[in-house]
Design a protein around this motif. Sequence first.
Motif, PDB file in Angstrom:
ATOM      1  N   ARG A 344     -26.339  -7.829  12.249  1.00 38.01           N
ATOM      2  CA  ARG A 344     -25.366  -8.755  12.312  1.00 38.01           C
ATOM      3  C   ARG A 344     -24.950  -9.624  10.969  1.00 38.01           C
ATOM      4  O   ARG A 344     -25.835  -9.358   9.960  1.00 38.01           O
ATOM      5  CB  ARG A 344     -25.840  -9.870  13.323  1.00 38.01           C
ATOM      6  N   ASN A 345     -23.963 -10.079  10.834  1.00 35.21           N
ATOM      7  CA  ASN A 345     -23.839 -10.856   9.698  1.00 35.21           C
ATOM      8  C   ASN A 345     -23.583 -12.418  10.269  1.00 35.21           C
ATOM      9  O   ASN A 345     -22.457 -12.504  11.042  1.00 35.21           O
ATOM     10  CB  ASN A 345     -22.545 -10.538   8.841  1.00 35.21           C
ATOM     11  N   ASP A 346     -24.157 -13.295   9.942  1.00 38.51           N
ATOM     12  CA  ASP A 346     -23.982 -14.685  10.456  1.00 38.51           C
ATOM     13  C   ASP A 346     -23.146 -15.144   9.323  1.00 38.51           C
ATOM     14  O   ASP A 346     -23.300 -14.819   8.172  1.00 38.51           O
ATOM     15  CB  ASP A 346     -25.440 -15.604  10.437  1.00 38.51           C
ATOM     16  N   TYR A 347     -22.070 -16.132   9.820  1.00 35.16           N
ATOM     17  CA  TYR A 347     -21.516 -16.819   8.982  1.00 35.16           C
ATOM     18  C   TYR A 347     -21.181 -18.134   9.368  1.00 35.16           C
ATOM     19  O   TYR A 347     -21.058 -18.619  10.429  1.00 35.16           O
ATOM     20  CB  TYR A 347     -20.071 -16.158   8.660  1.00 35.16           C
ATOM     21  N   ARG A 348     -21.189 -19.120   8.174  1.00 35.27           N
ATOM     22  CA  ARG A 348     -21.021 -20.507   8.511  1.00 35.27           C
ATOM     23  C   ARG A 348     -19.794 -20.977   7.613  1.00 35.27           C
ATOM     24  O   ARG A 348     -19.571 -20.814   6.469  1.00 35.27           O
ATOM     25  CB  ARG A 348     -22.300 -21.306   7.835  1.00 35.27           C
ATOM     26  N   ILE A 349     -18.984 -21.619   8.153  1.00 39.64           N
ATOM     27  CA  ILE A 349     -17.700 -22.049   7.618  1.00 39.64           C
ATOM     28  C   ILE A 349     -17.953 -23.591   7.416  1.00 39.64           C
ATOM     29  O   ILE A 349     -18.046 -24.465   8.596  1.00 39.64           O
ATOM     30  CB  ILE A 349     -16.548 -21.926   8.572  1.00 39.64           C
ATOM     31  N   GLU A 350     -17.974 -24.364   6.478  1.00 34.53           N
ATOM     32  CA  GLU A 350     -18.291 -25.540   6.068  1.00 34.53           C
ATOM     33  C   GLU A 350     -16.957 -26.294   5.738  1.00 34.53           C
ATOM     34  O   GLU A 350     -16.214 -25.518   4.873  1.00 34.53           O
ATOM     35  CB  GLU A 350     -19.428 -25.776   5.060  1.00 34.53           C
ATOM     36  N   TYR A 351     -16.752 -27.446   6.133  1.00 35.92           N
ATOM     37  CA  TYR A 351     -15.492 -28.195   5.812  1.00 35.92           C
ATOM     38  C   TYR A 351     -15.542 -29.510   6.079  1.00 35.92           C
ATOM     39  O   TYR A 351     -16.411 -30.248   6.625  1.00 35.92           O
ATOM     40  CB  TYR A 351     -14.478 -27.612   6.884  1.00 35.92           C
TER      41      TYR A 351
END
Length: 485
Positions: A344-351
């Motif tokens: 898998r590819n984990d992704y994190r969107i920070e804002y």
Amino acid sequence: MKKTILLAGWLLATCPAAFAQTHYLENLKLENQRVVKVGDNVAVTADLRLDDMELKRQQSVRLVPVLVSADGMKQQELAPVLIEGKVRSKVTDRRLALGEMVEEEGTVRIKHQKGEEQTVAYQAEVPFAPWMVNGSLELRGYITGCAECNEGDEVITAGNVLPYSEPVFAMAPAMKPTEEQVKRRAEDKSARLEYRRDSYAVLPEYRTNRAELDSVQHSLALVKDNPNLTITGIYITGYASPEGSMTYNERLSQRRAQTFADYVRQHNRELKKELWHVAWKGEDWDGFRRQVEQASGWEKRQDVLQMLEGCEGSQDDCEKQIRASLSREDYQYLLDELYAPLRRNDYRIEYTVRNFTPEEARQMLETRPDLLSAAEMQRVADGYGHGSENYRKALRIALRTYPDNVAIRHNLALAEVEAGNYTEAITLLKEMEDGASLNLLGVAYFKSGNRQQAVQAFGQAVQAGYAQAEGNTTKAKEALDLWGK
């Protein structure tokens, strides 16, 4: 005649003995009166001064102390005192000797000594009952003349006993949650794309990839299209499953992470290049262990877990050992069910999130509470009015959003205590460690009727540095001594 009543222990008030103008009891003096709760009993002691009491030779006074409830509906007689004139005392002695009468158990017989100093040290105990609190003590006299004729009854009030009022406890006011100078948030997701064997190319139409890529785009759109949010970083991390060599899988996780990031970036060109960050971790052995632990229906589960415990040195050797121990069917299950989620590819969107006015925050409370700070939620609650149902409702949402926020938890518990919802308050507070909350826990325990735990909680609050809990401890202990737990 008025005498000061000396009280000690749990005698909670003093008052003069008010005697009515009666013929026989008006000169009876009551001194050193004490009404004390001792363990499970109430002890009554007093000095009865008979010096000035007028009593004829053939008369007797049966004096009965009586505890009376505040509403007058309940009473408890204590051991009586029989005061007899000289002739009446002799008659009683003779009748007792001849067996013509039986003396009442507990009765104190006194031969009146006319014109002489005479004091009766009275004492009696009866079981404590809650109705005695805030009651009174009466002395009831039953006068008998010659030939045992009744010459009347007299009653005098000897003062209030065991007065008690619910203590007022010191409590910290509502706290102010710390303001967030910058509201930083993040969305953590996983993309499980499917690849052809030994390939790292992103194929949107291959198997379930279209739905997975649409989900990724939807997650990004929710953030980038929201005018209240500003993306500060997108972090992608690639992982591989353990089959094959570690070197190969690390390179594979790198390439798949990079191609995944390239694909998503191409569909979001408005996002600046410096926002994107790509990393890779190779084989995910921690994730593998979790997958095995969750495979409760797999008969090889325990065997594989034991092999994972014994794995030392090369992880490639460990993977080969596990593969060799399994049948073809079990290894296929491992590949399809346990290894697949690891690729898998984990992704994190920070804002960051802009600040909201109280009115804006009120509108968002139900739909996107995660975008509000604890301080903004507190202001929404305050706007409804402290103690209102909407105030508590707003704080419940705030607590679900920020379960570790001490101020929000304390403020909600305080509102529940003030509303009489003591069980809810105790549930909120019993895991807290700060002094103000432990003190509030003591208040909730006390008001729910659990005075023993209230004393303990107040003591813990003192140890945690909340000085006002010392006075609360004293009040709770006094009530505990009176009422018990």
